[in-house]
Write a protein that holds these residues in place. Structure first.
Motif, PDB file in Angstrom:
ATOM      1  N   GLY A   1    -135.585 -52.626  66.382  1.00 35.34           N
ATOM      2  CA  GLY A   1    -137.033 -52.628  66.206  1.00 35.34           C
ATOM      3  C   GLY A   1    -137.631 -53.969  65.873  1.00 35.34           C
ATOM      4  O   GLY A   1    -137.345 -54.985  66.510  1.00 35.34           O
ATOM      5  N   ASP A   2    -138.458 -53.977  64.817  1.00 36.91           N
ATOM      6  CA  ASP A   2    -139.268 -55.147  64.493  1.00 36.91           C
ATOM      7  C   ASP A   2    -139.019 -55.649  63.087  1.00 36.91           C
ATOM      8  O   ASP A   2    -137.957 -55.430  62.520  1.00 36.91           O
ATOM      9  CB  ASP A   2    -140.741 -54.815  64.717  1.00 36.91           C
ATOM     10  CG  ASP A   2    -141.181 -53.612  63.911  1.00 36.91           C
ATOM     11  OD1 ASP A   2    -140.662 -53.428  62.801  1.00 36.91           O
ATOM     12  OD2 ASP A   2    -142.041 -52.847  64.381  1.00 36.91           O
TER      13      ASP A   2
ATOM     14  N   GLY B   1    -141.786 -58.887  65.261  1.00 40.78           N
ATOM     15  CA  GLY B   1    -142.758 -59.130  66.307  1.00 40.78           C
ATOM     16  C   GLY B   1    -142.499 -58.364  67.583  1.00 40.78           C
ATOM     17  O   GLY B   1    -143.263 -58.453  68.533  1.00 40.78           O
ATOM     18  N   SER B   2    -141.410 -57.595  67.615  1.00 37.20           N
ATOM     19  CA  SER B   2    -141.068 -56.850  68.819  1.00 37.20           C
ATOM     20  C   SER B   2    -141.822 -55.525  68.876  1.00 37.20           C
ATOM     21  O   SER B   2    -142.544 -55.160  67.950  1.00 37.20           O
ATOM     22  CB  SER B   2    -139.558 -56.609  68.873  1.00 37.20           C
ATOM     23  OG  SER B   2    -139.158 -56.248  70.181  1.00 37.20           O
ATOM     24  N   GLY B   3    -141.639 -54.796  69.980  1.00 28.40           N
ATOM     25  CA  GLY B   3    -142.334 -53.519  70.127  1.00 28.40           C
ATOM     26  C   GLY B   3    -141.891 -52.781  71.366  1.00 28.40           C
ATOM     27  O   GLY B   3    -141.044 -53.259  72.139  1.00 28.40           O
ATOM     28  N   TYR B   4    -142.472 -51.610  71.570  1.00 25.98           N
ATOM     29  CA  TYR B   4    -142.135 -50.793  72.739  1.00 25.98           C
ATOM     30  C   TYR B   4    -142.752 -51.352  74.018  1.00 25.98           C
ATOM     31  O   TYR B   4    -142.174 -51.254  75.093  1.00 25.98           O
ATOM     32  CB  TYR B   4    -142.612 -49.354  72.529  1.00 25.98           C
ATOM     33  CG  TYR B   4    -141.830 -48.600  71.484  1.00 25.98           C
ATOM     34  CD1 TYR B   4    -140.460 -48.420  71.615  1.00 25.98           C
ATOM     35  CD2 TYR B   4    -142.460 -48.063  70.357  1.00 25.98           C
ATOM     36  CE1 TYR B   4    -139.733 -47.730  70.654  1.00 25.98           C
ATOM     37  CE2 TYR B   4    -141.745 -47.371  69.405  1.00 25.98           C
ATOM     38  CZ  TYR B   4    -140.376 -47.200  69.549  1.00 25.98           C
ATOM     39  OH  TYR B   4    -139.661 -46.510  68.592  1.00 25.98           O
TER      40      TYR B   4
ATOM     41  N   VAL C   1    -137.348 -48.617  64.549  1.00 25.26           N
ATOM     42  CA  VAL C   1    -138.600 -48.901  63.846  1.00 25.26           C
ATOM     43  C   VAL C   1    -139.432 -49.860  64.692  1.00 25.26           C
ATOM     44  O   VAL C   1    -139.204 -51.067  64.686  1.00 25.26           O
ATOM     45  CB  VAL C   1    -138.332 -49.513  62.459  1.00 25.26           C
ATOM     46  CG1 VAL C   1    -139.641 -49.670  61.689  1.00 25.26           C
ATOM     47  CG2 VAL C   1    -137.348 -48.661  61.670  1.00 25.26           C
ATOM     48  N   ALA C   2    -140.381 -49.329  65.428  1.00 27.72           N
ATOM     49  CA  ALA C   2    -141.209 -50.167  66.309  1.00 27.72           C
ATOM     50  C   ALA C   2    -142.530 -49.455  66.573  1.00 27.72           C
ATOM     51  O   ALA C   2    -142.698 -48.290  66.234  1.00 27.72           O
ATOM     52  CB  ALA C   2    -140.471 -50.448  67.619  1.00 27.72           C
TER      53      ALA C   2
END
Length: 366
Positions: free
Chosen positions: A50-51, A129-132, A180-181
Motif C-alpha cells: 500500500g502507501d 504516495g502510492s494508490g490503486y 492499505v491504499a
C-alpha cells in the motif's frame, strides 16, 4: 502524498463471550491489546502492501519528495531513529505484527539489513504516495501496486529458496496480509491535484479504484495469500492538510471529501465480501476505520486526545514529508495530538485505532 489512515468497518461481531475470550483479551485503557489465538492457529508472518500508512522505509532510496527518513520523524522510535516511517514511532503494520506475536517491528522489503529470518516473518512492500489508480504513484515517483506485486513475487522465490516449496506455501497461507491504499487516490489524485476530475465523476472514479483493488487482491490470492485485511478510506476531509486546503478560515472538515470516502467504502465493502465468499479457503476482510477515526475526532477527550485539527509538526496545518523537517518545531507533548504531521496519526492515535481493529476484527481472520 501519502495515505492517511485506514478505514475499518466490517460487520460488527456478535460472537459469544466464549469466542471473544478464545481469540483476544483487550485492555480497557487504550494500552496495548493482548491477543490469545487458538492453540492450533499460528501467524508466521505479517506482509503489507500500500502507501505511507504501512511504508516502513521503502521510499528512502527513491527519487521522490515523499520521504520520512529524517528528524523529527521517528522521534519516539527505537533510539529516536528516523527510518522512513511516516509518524513519530511505530506504524500500524508494526503494531499488528507485535500484537500477533510475530515480531517487534515490520521491516521494509527494500531495507538492506533484512536477513532470512526477517523475510520469513514478514516485510512491507508499501510505498508512501502510492494508490490503486495507476496515475497516483506516477505523480510522485513512488512504487505502484504493480511494482509491489513484482517485489512480492521476488520475495516468494526467496523464501522458497530458504525453507522450500511446502513451507513457503504454508507461510503464505497462514500469514496476515494488510492492503492499505486508496486515500492518496482520493485526497490527491482526484481532489487536490485534480487530474482525474476531467475524466470521472466521483462515483465512476470510486469504481475505478474498487476494480483495481479487486484485481490486486485476486493477484496476491493467486500467489498464495489467504488472510487479507483490506483497509478502506478514513474521513479524508478531517485530515489537517485537507482542512487547511479546503476547510475555510475555520479549518472545518471538508464534507465533499468525507462523502467521497464514504462512497468509496460503500462500493469496496461488498466487493471484498464477494471475494471472500468466492475465493476458496480465503479470509478476506474489509477493515473500515472511517467511523472509529471520526469518533476520535468528534469526541477526542474521551480517548485522552486534546488536538485533532492540526498535526504536531510545525504549524500542524500543512507540514508532511519533506515539509516536516528538523528546521521546524514540534509540539511539546505529541501524546495530546491525534496527528503527527498534517496527514498521519501519532503513536497515540495509531495505538487507539489499532487496538480497536484488533479487538473487533481478529476473529474474522482465524
Amino acid at each position: 502524498m501519502m495515505q492517511p489512515l485506514i478505514s475499518i468497518k466490517i460487520l460488527y461481531s456478535s460472537s459469544s463471550l466464549t469466542i471473544c475470550l478464545f481469540f483476544f483479551f483487550l485492555l480497557a485503557d487504550y494500552g496495548r491489546a493482548k491477543i490469545m489465538l487458538p492453540e492450533n492457529v499460528t501467524v508466521p508472518a505479517v506482509i503489507a502492501f500500500g502507501d505511507s500508512i504501512v511504508d516502513q522505509g521503502a521510499n528512502n532510496n527513491l527519487y521522490t519528495v515523499i520521504k520520512a527518513n529524517f528528524p523529527p520523524y521517528g522521534k519516539e522510535f527505537i533510539a529516536g531513529k528516523p527510518t522512513g516511517r511516516f509518524t513519530n514511532n511505530k506504524t500500524p503494520a508494526d503494531m499488528i505484527a507485535k500484537e500477533l506475536g510475530v515480531k517487534e517491528v515490520l521491516p521494509a522489503y527494500l531495507d538492506p539489513s533484512v536477513d532470512d529470518k526477517e523475510l520469513l516473518t514478514g516485510v512491507s512492500f508499501a510505498s508512501g504516495g502510492s494508490g490503486y489508480d495507476p496515475q497516483t504513484p506516477l505523480l510522485v515517483a513512488v512504487l505502484s501496486l504493480a511494482d509491489q506485486l513484482e517485489q512480492f513475487k521476488e520475495y516468494i522465490a526467496k523464501i522458497k529458496g530458504i525453507v522450500g516449496e511446502d513451507r513457503a506455501q504454508y507461510i503464505l497461507a497462514n500469514s496476515l496480509f494488510l492492503v492499505v491504499a486508496g486515500s492518496d487516490d482520493l485526497a490527491n489524485t482526484y481532489f487536490t491535484i485534480g487530474i482525474r476530475k476531467l475524466q470521472y465523476d466521483i462515483a465512476s472514479y470510486a469504481d475505478l479504484m474498487v476494480s483495481s483493488a479487486s484485481n490486486f487482491i485476486r493477484d496476491i490470492y493467486a500467489l498464495g495469500a489467504r488472510r487479507i485485511g483490506v483497509f478502506g478510506a478514513p474521513p479524508l476531509g478531517c485530515l489537517p492538510s485537507q482542512r487547511t486546503l479546503g476547510g475555510g478560515v475555520l479549518s472545518m472538515c471538508v464534507e465533499e471529501q468525507n462523502q467521497a470516502a464514504q462512497l468509496y467504502n460503500s462500493k469496496l465493502q461488498p466487493h471484498i465480501e464477494y471475494l471472500n465468499s468466492t475465493l476458496a479457503q480465503s479470509r478476506i476482510v474489509f477493515v473500515d476505520i472511517y467511523d472509529p477515526l471520526l469518533a476520535i475526532i468528534e469526541n477526542p477527550l474521551q480517548y485522552g486526545i486534546q488536538v485533532v485539527d492540526k498535526g504536531c509538526c510545525g504549524t500542524g496545518n500543512i507540514e508532511v514529508a519533506i515539509l516536516c523537517n528538523h528546521l521546524l518545531p514540534t509540539c511539546d507533548d505529541d501524546s495530546k495530538y491525534l496527528f503527527w504531521d498534517s496527514y498521519h496519526p501519532t503513536d497515540k492515535g495509531y495505538t487507539i485505532l489499532i487496538n480497536q481493529v484488533i479487538g473487533r476484527y481478529v476473529n474474522y481472520f482465524f
